[in-house]
Design a protein around this motif. Structure first.
Motif, mmCIF file in Angstrom:
data_model
loop_
_atom_site.group_PDB
_atom_site.id
_atom_site.type_symbol
_atom_site.label_atom_id
_atom_site.label_comp_id
_atom_site.label_asym_id
_atom_site.label_seq_id
_atom_site.Cartn_x
_atom_site.Cartn_y
_atom_site.Cartn_z
ATOM 1 N N UNK A 111 0.765 -1.299 -0.262
ATOM 2 C CA UNK A 111 -0.412 0.544 0.067
ATOM 3 C C UNK A 111 0.799 1.403 0.105
ATOM 4 N N UNK A 112 1.950 0.941 0.839
ATOM 5 C CA UNK A 112 2.776 2.154 0.413
ATOM 6 C C UNK A 112 4.043 2.570 -0.990
ATOM 7 N N UNK A 113 3.600 1.381 -1.468
ATOM 8 C CA UNK A 113 4.431 1.541 -3.087
ATOM 9 C C UNK A 113 3.202 2.520 -3.525
ATOM 10 N N UNK A 114 1.849 1.966 -3.073
ATOM 11 C CA UNK A 114 0.853 2.622 -4.280
ATOM 12 C C UNK A 114 0.433 3.556 -4.161
ATOM 13 N N UNK A 115 1.387 4.646 -2.532
ATOM 14 C CA UNK A 115 0.851 5.452 -2.006
ATOM 15 C C UNK A 115 2.180 6.499 -2.958
ATOM 16 N N UNK A 116 3.064 6.197 -2.639
ATOM 17 C CA UNK A 116 3.806 6.938 -3.805
ATOM 18 C C UNK A 116 4.507 7.070 -4.567
ATOM 19 N N UNK A 117 3.751 6.021 -5.666
ATOM 20 C CA UNK A 117 3.383 6.133 -6.734
ATOM 21 C C UNK A 117 2.658 7.378 -7.134
ATOM 22 N N UNK A 118 1.654 7.132 -6.633
ATOM 23 C CA UNK A 118 1.041 8.690 -6.638
ATOM 24 C C UNK A 118 0.810 9.807 -6.156
ATOM 25 N N UNK A 119 2.191 9.866 -5.471
ATOM 26 C CA UNK A 119 3.017 11.420 -5.130
ATOM 27 C C UNK A 119 3.486 11.484 -5.492
ATOM 28 N N UNK A 120 4.180 10.361 -7.038
ATOM 29 C CA UNK A 120 4.788 10.640 -8.079
ATOM 30 C C UNK A 120 4.725 10.720 -9.631
ATOM 31 N N UNK A 121 2.829 10.963 -9.496
ATOM 32 C CA UNK A 121 2.300 10.899 -10.056
ATOM 33 C C UNK A 121 2.504 9.788 -11.782
ATOM 34 N N UNK A 122 2.447 8.596 -11.027
ATOM 35 C CA UNK A 122 2.699 7.489 -11.617
ATOM 36 C C UNK A 122 0.981 6.472 -11.462
#
Length: 184
Positions: A111-122
């Motif tokens: 879930x954290x990786x998904x959130x980090x990718x969201x923050x990177x606009x990926x």
């Protein structure tokens, strides 16, 4: 960098293991480390770590009892862009951590990786191209690493399965799910 992680994470949360023969994963609070040995070291591997510090610094406040209130996380996320593998890794010492607790931490890492990718606009769909591996590395103090101990154990049921390795030295090639499928 993989997924443009440097755009949303400071260098203190990223590690570049590209070209390294051994990947050292360290549990800072408990002062122990694991060595993942690579035979081929030419693939680009990026690590995300210190998620606990990231949460404390930027996302969550202390409660009235001076404790942090925050969700779980895993200790390391390793991303191999070339082989399209993501490893969610939890480090444990001795017998600390139940199967349920470790599964919660590994799931939280996803879930954290998904959130980090969201923050990177990926796009979250970019993750679908990667195989995900859930790993617990367990250090048992005072025991010798033997071949039988270095064989991973399958833990959990259903979609909440991870592989537990005992000992401090692990071969990178053993971490892949394809190498683990025959283990029960």
């Amino acid at each position: 960098m993989i997924f443009d992680l440097e755009l949303c994470l400071k260098p203190e949360y990223l590690l570049d293991f590209s070209g390294k023969n051994t990947i050292f994963l360290r549990e800072e609070k408990a002062e122990y480390e694991f060595a993942i040995k690579r035979i081929k070291n030419n693939s680009k591997i990026i690590g995300i770590y210190n998620l606990e510090n990231l949460k404390h610094k930027y996302l969550y406040q202390k409660t009235s009892s001076n404790q942090y209130k925050n969700p779980k996380d895993c200790d390391y996320i390793l991303i191999n862009e070339e082989s399209k593998d993501i490893y969610f890794i939890e480090l444990k010492k001795n017998k600390i951590g139940s199967v349920e607790s470790i599964n919660e931490q590994l799931s939280a890492g996803e879930i954290w990786l998904e959130h980090i990718l969201f923050c990177a606009e990926r796009d979250k769909k970019e993750l679908e191209a990667f195989d995900k591996h859930r790993i617990c590395l367990r250090y048992t103090e005072g025991s010798r690493t033997t071949k039988s101990r270095n064989l991973p154990r399958k833990q959990g049921t259903g979609d909440k399965i991870y592989y537990e390795f005992r000992g401090r030295d692990i071969l990178y090639s053993k971490l892949k799910v394809q190498a683990l499928n025959n283990i029960s």
